[in-house]
Write a protein that holds these residues in place. Structure first.
Motif: not given
Length: 870
Positions: A140-146
């Motif tokens: 899983v590549r994690i997105a924590s910004t828009a």
């Protein structure tokens, strides 16, 4: 302070476990000083097998990439494959790698490499009987910004038309796959089932076992001490045990690749980088899990993290100002005997990332570190490997510069094996062509770019990305100094070339986005300039060659599918592969009888030159091929007023009757000798002006002064891209490449199947034409708002993936988004409705008649016909 910061004991063992594969050496100070592995003894005792003095292919380097190539070649039926390893298999970067495997790649063609690697690794143990320790818990590549969320949507549309499964998931699913995660900052994830990790040592041993099983010979220790090319294109490979005469050699020597290249005068732009990863002791929360954790990549934290037995392994990519290059090896070479050593670890360098990892995975705060691995991995300036035959020597191939060798090894071995056996690449992979670099790739540039690439490893990957480290190079055109402060420059094969120009009030600078950004309005202004007045563009980065000699016509007739132009004329021609795919698009001008100017795109310069030189040598043609790219500057002038501007500066007749379309003439322009060709990739009235590089600035300034009353100004490559798409012009590397044939690309006009010469690919094309096409390039109008297609987006019909776009842009003339895309024949009719996916949204699109805007020569011809009828 947490225990993970205080309890640091480096206890590395030299053995490997199929369960994890993490290297460990006896407790000691780990540094980059050389260590001897013992005396080799005589050749017989060292090798334990009969020495071969001839081979089809000699592979130099026994890491996972070299072993994979030996395996694939031998399995593919190539006899006499020899792999030479200077010390032990896996010595170098392979043995200490973290072993991550993923289907994901932000590029297009490298997805195929990753796919082939994983599919091989899934079956290799059963085939060879050698355990490989392959774990596939997914990643899983994690997105924590828009911006990260947009990036994931962008990548999803570039993946749907590939075979690899990939999913855009929400925080709940992310937490399900990695329940130890602090989910507070997680907005979304990119989930790839089948990803995981493998033991690099066991993988290499399995590939080597497979290579031997199919007949390859592996010699070690067998360092290469010299390389001598022979007159017939073969190689004498010298070792302490004797010399092998080989049909070809492949440099797979890892961080020794530069030294191998230096044996024949190459300075391969590869440099070792220090990469660290940390392994913890057992973590109770991990041990209690019922299934293995997915691998996570925290993109904002710039680290990867996976389960290692009952503990965790995480590896950060520190920022460019903190990362370390082993640049002394570039200067002095790799220390003798270095192979299975490590560098001194430096946790201070990565503490910022350690703290971010602890915040994202709180159990790390209580974990004990048992291993810190700090070893060399090899980088190229752009982080991509150098794969394929190298221009400058016949039958010298490279597979070097792998920052991620484990995931690339299986697929690259297959790719190169297919190319060697079949005489052409199985698919387009020009982004990894070793010939994308040249003499301009000096050590300062290489170091600056490697530092940048490592530090930017996990930055947001925007469309039209530019990176500025090491720029400008020594390769600047004669007008660079005049233009550099007036525009946003792009990087093209070492050159700086204007993308778009600034005016007062513009929002200037490089401001990337997944949506329309600061260049959108100015590019429209430049398009109107060319359509209504006159614009000038720097085209110096074009690759340029002079071909002449007794057999020049024979050679070019063999290489190109079009008929050759007459003296003083120009045409567009294509070099094809034996299977009938498009290897290159070239503009050919016959200057004098038997003397030709060939012009190709900037990124294709040495790629095309190598192909031509190889055919000339193989066919023993009496020709001289000279690369004049750096010596010749080029300006393009285009627009309805371009003729007026040039006529002020020359006594030559520049009228339509006096200087016809696709004709060439030597003229004096502002007192400077110029070779003028009436052609323009904007599709408007225009010329390309070729001259000595040192005269470029004077001619540019003279044209700008002469065109003041005609409204002359600059335009860049973004405007040219929009204008060429409106005219329906195909672009090499987009609409046509080694994945496409010219018939499906709509290049029939340029392909002369009835010409007498037996050009390369002719028989294959005749067969393709007889069987009929399954897909064709279509011209699409896309209904969108602030996101324009750029190419490689997925095309949908009735909920199913049916094709992909190849390029796209906004048409300022018609106020709509346009794209080229490949569709099955049944969906190619004008009026057909499909959908083009952009940032997660399926946008309505219609197949339209091309071109949207007629070219200037066509408009002029139709106007003349209209007058004649009247």
């Amino acid at each position: 302070m947490s225990r993970i910061l205080n309890l640091i004991s480096i206890q590395l063992r030299k053995d490997f476990s199929a369960c994890g594969g993490i290297p460990r050496l006896p407790a000691r100070t780990i540094c980059c000083t050389a260590r001897k592995h013992g005396e080799e003894g005589d050749a017989a005792s060292a090798l334990g097998k009969r020495w071969k003095d001839t081979a089809d292919t000699v592979i130099i380097g026994g890491g996972c990439v070299g072993a994979s190539l030996a395996y694939h070649l031998a399995k593919g039926g190539v006899k006499d494959v020899v792999l030479l390893e200077k010390s032990e298999l896996t010595a170098g970067s392979t043995w200490h790698a973290a072993g991550l495997t993923t289907y994901y790649h932000p590029g297009i063609n490298l997805k195929k490499v990753h796919f082939d690697s994983i599919k091989l690794y899934e079956t290799l143990e059963a085939e060879t009987g050698q355990a490989v320790g392959f774990h596939q818990p997914g990643s899983v590549r994690i997105a924590s910004t828009a911006a990260r969320v947009d990036e994931m949507k962008y990548q999803m549309t570039r993946t749907h038309w590939h075979v690899t499964p990939q999913y855009f998931i929400g925080p709940e699913k992310v937490h399900e796959l990695f329940p130890l995660l602090n989910i507070d900052k997680v907005l979304a994830g990119l989930y790839t089932p089948g990803d995981g990790h493998i033991d690099p040592y066991s993988l290499t041993m399995a590939l080597a076992a497979g290579a031997r099983m199919y007949g390859a010979q592996i010699y070690n220790p067998a360092p290469v001490t010299g390389l001598d090319p022979t007159a017939d294109g073969k190689w004498d490979v010298q070792t302490p045990h004797g010399t092998i005469r080989a049909n070809r050699i492949v440099n797979t020597a890892g961080f020794w690749a530069r030294e191998v290249g230096q044996m024949i005068g190459f300075q391969h732009p590869t440099i070792p980088v220090h990469h660290q990863y940390v392994v913890t002791a057992t973590v109770p929360e991990v041990k209690a899990l019922k299934k293995e954790l997915a691998v996570i990549r925290d993109l904002e934290g710039s680290y990867y993290l996976r389960q290692e037995r009952d503990g965790l392994l995480f590896g950060p990519y520190e920022k460019m100002e903190k990362m370390v290059l082993q640049d002394s090896w570039v200067r002095d070479g790799v220390p003798p005997g270095f192979g299975k050593e490590l560098f001194e670890s430096d946790l201070d360098r990565i503490m910022e990332h350690v703290e971010m990892a602890m915040d994202m995975v709180p159990v790390l705060k209580k974990a004990d570190i048992i291993n810190v691995v700090s070893g060399p991995i090899t980088y190229t300036p752009d982080l991509l490997p150098m794969v394929g035959p190298h221009q400058g020597f016949r039958n010298y191939w490279t597979a070097i510069g792998f920052g991620y060798g484990v995931i690339h090894a299986g697929g690259i071995g297959k790719f190169l094996s297919d190319w060697i056996r079949n005489g052409e690449p199985p698919y387009d992979l020009i982004e990894c062509d070793p010939n994308r670099y040249g003499k301009w790739t000096d050590v300062p540039f290489m170091c600056a770019k490697a530092r940048e690439s490592y530090g930017f490893n996990n930055v947001v990957g925007y469309p039209k990305e530019e990176r500025f480290g090491g720029r400008p190079t020594s390769r600047t055109s004669g007008v660079y100094e005049l233009l550099k402060d007036k525009c946003s420059m792009g990087f093209h094969a070492g050159w700086e070339q204007p993308h778009w120009f600034y005016k007062p009030g513009d929002d200037t600078g490089y401001k990337p986005s997944f949506r329309r950004t600061n260049w959108f309005g100015p590019v429209g202004r430049e398009c109107r300039l060319v359509m209504e007045k006159v614009g000038v563009i720097d085209l110096t980065p074009f690759g340029k060659f002079i071909v002449k000699g007794k057999d020049s016509l024979k050679l070019l007739d063999r290489l190109f599918a079009n008929t050759l132009p007459k003296v003083g004329q120009t045409n567009i021609s294509h070099m094809l592969t034996p299977a009938g795919r498009v290897f290159a698009e070239v503009t050919i001008t016959q200057l004098t009888p038997g003397e030709f100017l060939l012009v190709t795109g900037s990124g294709s310069e040495l790629h095309d030159l190598r192909w031509m030189e190889a055919e000339a040598a193989e066919g023993r043609y009496d020709v001289d091929i000279r690369n004049v790219t750096d010596d010749v500057g080029v300006l393009g002038i285009a627009g309805p007023n371009s003729r007026k501007v040039l006529q002020k500066l020359t006594d030559e007749d520049m009228s339509d009757g006096g200087f016809k379309f696709l004709h060439c003439r030597n003229i004096q322009l502002a007192g400077v000798p110029v070779r003028a060709i009436r052609i323009s990739y904007t599709g408007e009235l225009g010329w390309e002006l070729y001259m000595d590089q040192k005269n470029l600035a004077a001619v540019y300034q003279a044209m700008m002064a002469a065109g003041k009353d005609e409204g002359i100004d600059n335009f860049g490559t973004y405007a040219m891209a929009s204008l060429r798409l409106e005219k329906g012009f195909r672009g090499w590397g987009a609409e046509m490449n080694c994945d496409t044939n010219p018939l499906e690309a709509g290049l029939d006009y340029f392909i002369k199947l009835n010409k007498p010469a037996d050009f390369i690919g002719k028989a294959a094309l005749q067969e393709i034409k007889a069987k009929g096409l399954k897909r064709k390039l279509s011209y699409l109008s896309v209904r969108t708002d602030d996101v324009d297609p750029e190419g490689n987006e997925t095309i949908w019909f009735n909920g199913k993936v049916v094709g992909n776009t190849t390029s796209g842009a906004y048409s300022y003339s018609s106020q709509q988004s346009l794209a080229f895309g490949y569709l099955p024949l049944e969906l190619c009719s004008v009026g057909q409705q499909v959908e083009v996916e952009l940032l997660g949204k399926k946008n309505p699109a219609t197949v339209i008649q091309e071109p949207l805007v007629l070219t200037e020569p066509t408009r002029t011809r139709l106007a003349k016909k209209g007058k004649a009828k009247a």
